[in-house]
Design a protein around this motif. Structure first.
Motif, PDB file in Angstrom:
ATOM      1  N   SER A 104       0.820  -1.214   0.000  1.00 40.41           N
ATOM      2  CA  SER A 104       0.000   0.000   0.000  1.00 40.41           C
ATOM      3  C   SER A 104       0.856   1.268   0.000  1.00 40.41           C
ATOM      4  CB  SER A 104      -0.938   0.013   1.205  1.00 40.41           C
ATOM      5  OG  SER A 104      -0.209   0.101   2.420  1.00 40.41           O
ATOM      6  N   SER A 107       1.373   3.887  -2.948  1.00 45.57           N
ATOM      7  CA  SER A 107       0.500   5.033  -3.220  1.00 45.57           C
ATOM      8  C   SER A 107       1.241   6.358  -3.106  1.00 45.57           C
ATOM      9  CB  SER A 107      -0.690   5.027  -2.258  1.00 45.57           C
ATOM     10  OG  SER A 107      -0.254   5.170  -0.910  1.00 45.57           O
ATOM     11  N   ASP A 110       4.795   8.004  -7.862  1.00 50.35           N
ATOM     12  CA  ASP A 110       4.207   8.295  -9.169  1.00 50.35           C
ATOM     13  C   ASP A 110       5.338   8.597 -10.138  1.00 50.35           C
ATOM     14  OD1 ASP A 110       5.045  10.888  -8.551  1.00 50.35           O
ATOM     15  OD2 ASP A 110       3.035  11.589  -8.045  1.00 50.35           O
ATOM     16  N   ASN A 140       3.920   2.461 -11.264  1.00 46.50           N
ATOM     17  CA  ASN A 140       3.373   3.809 -11.099  1.00 46.50           C
ATOM     18  C   ASN A 140       4.195   4.871 -11.829  1.00 46.50           C
ATOM     19  OD1 ASN A 140       1.313   2.838  -9.514  1.00 46.50           O
ATOM     20  ND2 ASN A 140       2.209   3.479  -7.565  1.00 46.50           N
TER      21      ASN A 140
END
Length: 263
Positions: A104, A107, A110, A140
């Protein structure tokens, strides 16, 4: 080879010995310094705003990376020490990198991120959740840099474990490590060697670069600017495909690729 891409007769440790990095904050020895130099380079040249240090230890090397946003991830005494020494300027996250839920943390990544995971994978009884996290960061759009000691260069051809370092569960040779990462969704654009520390300066640490753009999966508005390759003589690492050059001490990295540079 086994599920970790190690020789069938390799013996890993069964229990992890927690490595407290906080006493080494003021040490003259800096391990994997060029991995962080590479991260700093990619933040500047690829114009990435965020550095994420997964397994940041005492946080000392993270401070030297020039990024607008800094994230450090570790647990126990290490993360507590980071929060005490650097109460502002870094987002500190406590997480167990051996647990599946650590994915997780991707997240936070990016296509504006550089992710570093320097000499962490060898400390985990089950490193697959960590590699799954790195692979998700890669998907990502993050540039991912990893390192781990090379078993053969450090221990010799015949070493089959367990590692003499009680904080290490298992150690890989370069091709084994590259295959292990690939098996779990993290293909390497480059895998080579970097110096183990700033004093011994021995090329005994595996260094890998993972970048979807270099691997052919990048966004259409990006372009390559450089491939960094160490040369045997002189102090220039790499010749620019465009106009960039990188200067560094001789033989600090055998090779580094740059990421793609956003126009």
């Amino acid at each position: 080879m086994d599920e970790f891409c190690l020789p069938d007769d390799y013996l890993a440790r069964r229990e992890a010995h927690y490595f407290d990095d906080s006493p080494y904050f003021d040490s003259d020895i800096i391990h994997q310094p060029k991995v962080y130099d590479a991260a700093d380079y990619f933040c500047r040249v690829a114009r990435r705003s965020t550095i994420i240090d997964i397994g940041c230890g005492n946080g000392r090397k993270l401070q030297g990376v020039g990024a607008d946003i800094k994230v450090g991830i570790d647990f126990g005494i290490n993360i507590a020490s980071c929060r005490h020494r650097y109460p502002t300027g870094v987002k500190w996250i406590e997480a167990d990198l051996s647990k599946p839920e650590c994915i997780s943390l991707a997240s936070h990544s990016d296509n504006q991120s550089v992710v570093v995971c320097a000499d962490v994978v060898e400390h985990l009884v089950d490193p697959r959740p960590l590699v799954a996290l790195l692979a998700e960061c890669y998907r990502n759009g993050a540039i991912v840099l990893t390192s781990t000691p090379d078993r053969i260069r450090v221990r010799g051809e015949d070493h089959r474990g367990p590692p003499p370092n009680q904080s290490h569960i298992r150690e890989w040779a370069k091709d084994e490590y590259k295959q292990f990462l690939l098996r779990h969704g993290l293909p390497a654009a480059f895998a080579g060697y970097t110096i183990n520390n700033n004093q011994a300066r021995e090329l005994k640490t595996i260094a890998t670069l993972h970048d979807r753009a270099v691997s052919g999966h990048g966004a259409p508005d990006t372009r390559a600017v450089a491939i960094l390759s160490a040369i045997d003589e002189g102090d220039v690492i790499g010749d620019a495909v465009g106009s960039d050059q990188v200067k560094a001490p001789r033989a600090t990295l055998l090779s580094w690729m740059s990421s793609l540079f956003r126009d």
